[in-house]
Design an enzyme around this catalytic site. Structure first.
Site, mmCIF file in Angstrom:
data_model
loop_
_atom_site.group_PDB
_atom_site.id
_atom_site.type_symbol
_atom_site.label_atom_id
_atom_site.label_comp_id
_atom_site.label_asym_id
_atom_site.label_seq_id
_atom_site.Cartn_x
_atom_site.Cartn_y
_atom_site.Cartn_z
ATOM 1 N N GLY A 1 10.762 3.355 -93.937
ATOM 2 C CA GLY A 1 9.751 2.636 -94.507
ATOM 3 C C GLY A 1 9.086 1.666 -93.244
ATOM 4 C CB THR A 2 10.276 -0.225 -90.506
ATOM 5 O OG1 THR A 2 11.146 -0.985 -91.131
ATOM 6 C CG2 THR A 2 9.847 -0.961 -89.232
ATOM 7 C CG ASN B 1 11.232 -7.165 -99.750
ATOM 8 O OD1 ASN B 1 10.093 -7.253 -100.035
ATOM 9 N ND2 ASN B 1 11.929 -7.836 -99.093
ATOM 10 C CD GLN C 1 12.944 -2.748 -102.266
ATOM 11 O OE1 GLN C 1 13.540 -2.263 -103.148
ATOM 12 N NE2 GLN C 1 13.629 -2.992 -101.109
ATOM 13 C CB SER D 1 12.355 3.558 -97.496
ATOM 14 O OG SER D 1 13.706 3.414 -96.675
ATOM 15 C CB ALA D 2 15.211 8.456 -97.888
ATOM 16 C CG HIS D 3 17.603 3.019 -96.978
ATOM 17 N ND1 HIS D 3 18.157 1.651 -96.978
ATOM 18 C CD2 HIS D 3 16.514 2.692 -96.396
ATOM 19 C CE1 HIS D 3 17.464 0.853 -96.479
ATOM 20 N NE2 HIS D 3 16.407 1.469 -95.974
ATOM 21 C CB THR E 1 12.728 17.525 -83.103
ATOM 22 O OG1 THR E 1 12.709 18.076 -81.966
ATOM 23 C CG2 THR E 1 13.736 18.415 -83.780
ATOM 24 C CB CYS F 1 20.673 -13.564 -92.383
ATOM 25 S SG CYS F 1 21.665 -14.248 -91.042
HETATM 26 N N1 PLP Z 1 8.996 -2.367 -97.267
HETATM 27 C C1 PLP Z 1 9.924 -3.004 -98.186
HETATM 28 C C2 PLP Z 1 9.267 -3.547 -99.270
HETATM 29 C C3 PLP Z 1 11.443 -2.922 -98.006
HETATM 30 O O1 PLP Z 1 12.160 -3.844 -98.981
HETATM 31 C C4 PLP Z 1 11.664 -2.457 -96.844
HETATM 32 C C5 PLP Z 1 13.205 -2.429 -96.697
HETATM 33 O O2 PLP Z 1 13.918 -3.330 -97.100
HETATM 34 C C6 PLP Z 1 10.904 -1.733 -95.741
HETATM 35 C C7 PLP Z 1 9.761 -1.812 -96.108
HETATM 36 C C8 PLP Z 1 11.687 -1.198 -94.646
HETATM 37 O O3 PLP Z 1 12.113 0.345 -95.144
HETATM 38 P P1 PLP Z 1 13.246 0.714 -94.044
HETATM 39 O O4 PLP Z 1 14.546 -0.187 -94.255
HETATM 40 O O5 PLP Z 1 13.231 2.163 -94.634
HETATM 41 O O6 PLP Z 1 12.652 0.712 -92.606
#
Ligand code: PLP
Length: 371
Positions: free
Chosen positions: A71-72, A139, A167, A187-189, A225, A312
């Site tokens: 996601g980042t 989040n 989220q 984001s997958a996780h 890749t 944190c």
């Molecule tokens: N955006 C939101 C709203 C999130 O809660 C998060 C992760 O906490 C992210 C982006 C970032 O995702 P990733 O952990 O896959 O980089």
């Protein structure tokens, strides 16, 4: 921590067994998905079927999905385009805020919902290539933003809309076209897939410069890749999350039971975002007078895993910008924890949480422990 209760799905959901199986199966394959031989084609097939699953989760076309490292990266890719002006909501994730430090911040109301009047005012003041970035669900609080209305305002002003749906996906329906988002992060996780993989969905016709340059992967929009195994796991998790959307909505029963019991024990508790539309799985609650870090540690000792409402990093605790944007005083925001449920949660988890929370509250000299 075998018997510990995990109530921190918004930080990272446990991987779904079927996603772990797909990940592990693809890890066993040899080759590079860009190779034309059979080895490469086998990996390519995993990636393309994941692309279809992720596109379906987002209500988008497979060709619009760019796989990223999470996601980042998706947020950075969206925000660091050649925009002349960027507007963001004050409650965005740090991966949005820090990708666009010069962005104008649109305030939230006390309920956590973006101030649409302020967005409209800001949109009216300038032209140029403008991007607005507003998350679908927060989040920390789970508050859901009125993205459809946001998209109307943004498009009326000739600007484009990026929506961080990291989220929201897998918790509520996400239909990029219906929402009116031009760019959408996943984001997958957060939905039971592997960590370190995500996607930016880019509506056809939008030209976005690549952040990572090199090879021609992802239609030249993200070189390098592909992490084929993680992408395969993402695809399977996306399928499962889409299939189980009803179950995700049903988590409201657990969340509501937890909040009702906390309120019965501690009427002075504040539940952030409770007045707004919220994700069914998230609760951001204060224990007045007790710091979030103390709560998280005490709950952890009691076998209950939750997050502090404050972030944190490198050992330094910063009070949540989201809660402060909702008007909370720093001292109040510093007493908020986040409880988040997910695909593996069961009603007994609420009992475990309440037993540990009430015991801590009693020890803090504030109440009776739960019966
Ligand atoms: N955006 C939101 C709203 C999130 O809660 C998060 C992760 O906490 C992210 C982006 C970032 O995702 P990733 O952990 O896959 O980089």
């Amino acid at each position: 921590m075998g018997s510990a209760v995990y109530l921190d799905y918004n930080a990272s959901a446990p991987i779904r067994p079927e996603a772990a199986a797909a990940l592990s199966e693809a890890l066993g394959l040899t080759g590079n998905a860009s190779s034309v031989h059979g080895f490469g084609r086998a990996l390519r097939q995993r990636i393309e079927s994941a692309r279809e699953a992720v596109a379906a989760l987002a209500g988008a076309a497979p060709a619009d999905v760019i796989f990223t490292s999470g996601g980042t990266e998706a947020n950075n890719l969206a925000l660091r385009g050649d925009w002349e002006r960027v507007l963001v909501s004050a409650g965005e994730h740090d991966s949005v805020l820090q990708a666009a430090p010069e962005a104008v911040r649109i305030p939230l109301g006390p309920d956590g919902v973006l101030r649409l009047d302020r967005l409209a005012e800001e949109l009216a003041t300038g032209g140029g290539r403008t991007l607005a970035s507003v998350m679908l669900a927060n989040n920390e609080t789970g508050v859901i933003q009125p993205i459809r209305r946001v998209a109307e305002l943004v498009h009326e002003a000739g600007a484009l809309l990026h929506c961080d749906a990291v989220q929201a996906a897998g918790k509520i329906p996400v239909d990029m076209a219906a929402l009116g988002a031009d760019l959408l992060s996943l984001s997958a996780h957060k939905l039971g897939g592997p960590q370190g993989v995500g996607a930016l969905v880019v509506r056809e016709g939008i030209d976005l410069p690549a952040l990572l340059r090199g090879g021609g992967q992802e239609r030249r929009r993200r070189a390098g890749t592909e992490n084929a195994a993680a992408i395969a796991g993402f695809g399977v998790a996306a399928d499962a999350a889409l299939e189980e959307l009803d179950r995700a909505a049903g988590l409201a029963a657990l969340r509501d039971a937890l909040e009702a019991r906390v309120r019965a024990l501690a009427p002075e508790t504040r539940i952030f975002g409770a007045e707004a539309p919220r994700l069914a799985n998230t609760s951001c609650i204060t224990m007045p007078g007790v710091g979030a870090e103390t709560q998280v540690m005490a709950l952890d000792l009691a076998g209950v895993a939750v997050s502090a409402g404050s972030a944190c990093s490198s050992g330094k605790v910063t009070v949540s910008h989201v809660l402060q944007a909702m008007g909370a005083a720093p001292e109040e925001a510093a007493t908020a924890i986040r409880v988040s449920f997910g695909w593996g949660s069961v009603p007994a988890d609420v009992d475990r949480f309440i037993a540990a929370w009430s015991e801590l509250y009693r020890r803090a000299g504030r109440g009776r422990s739960a019966a």
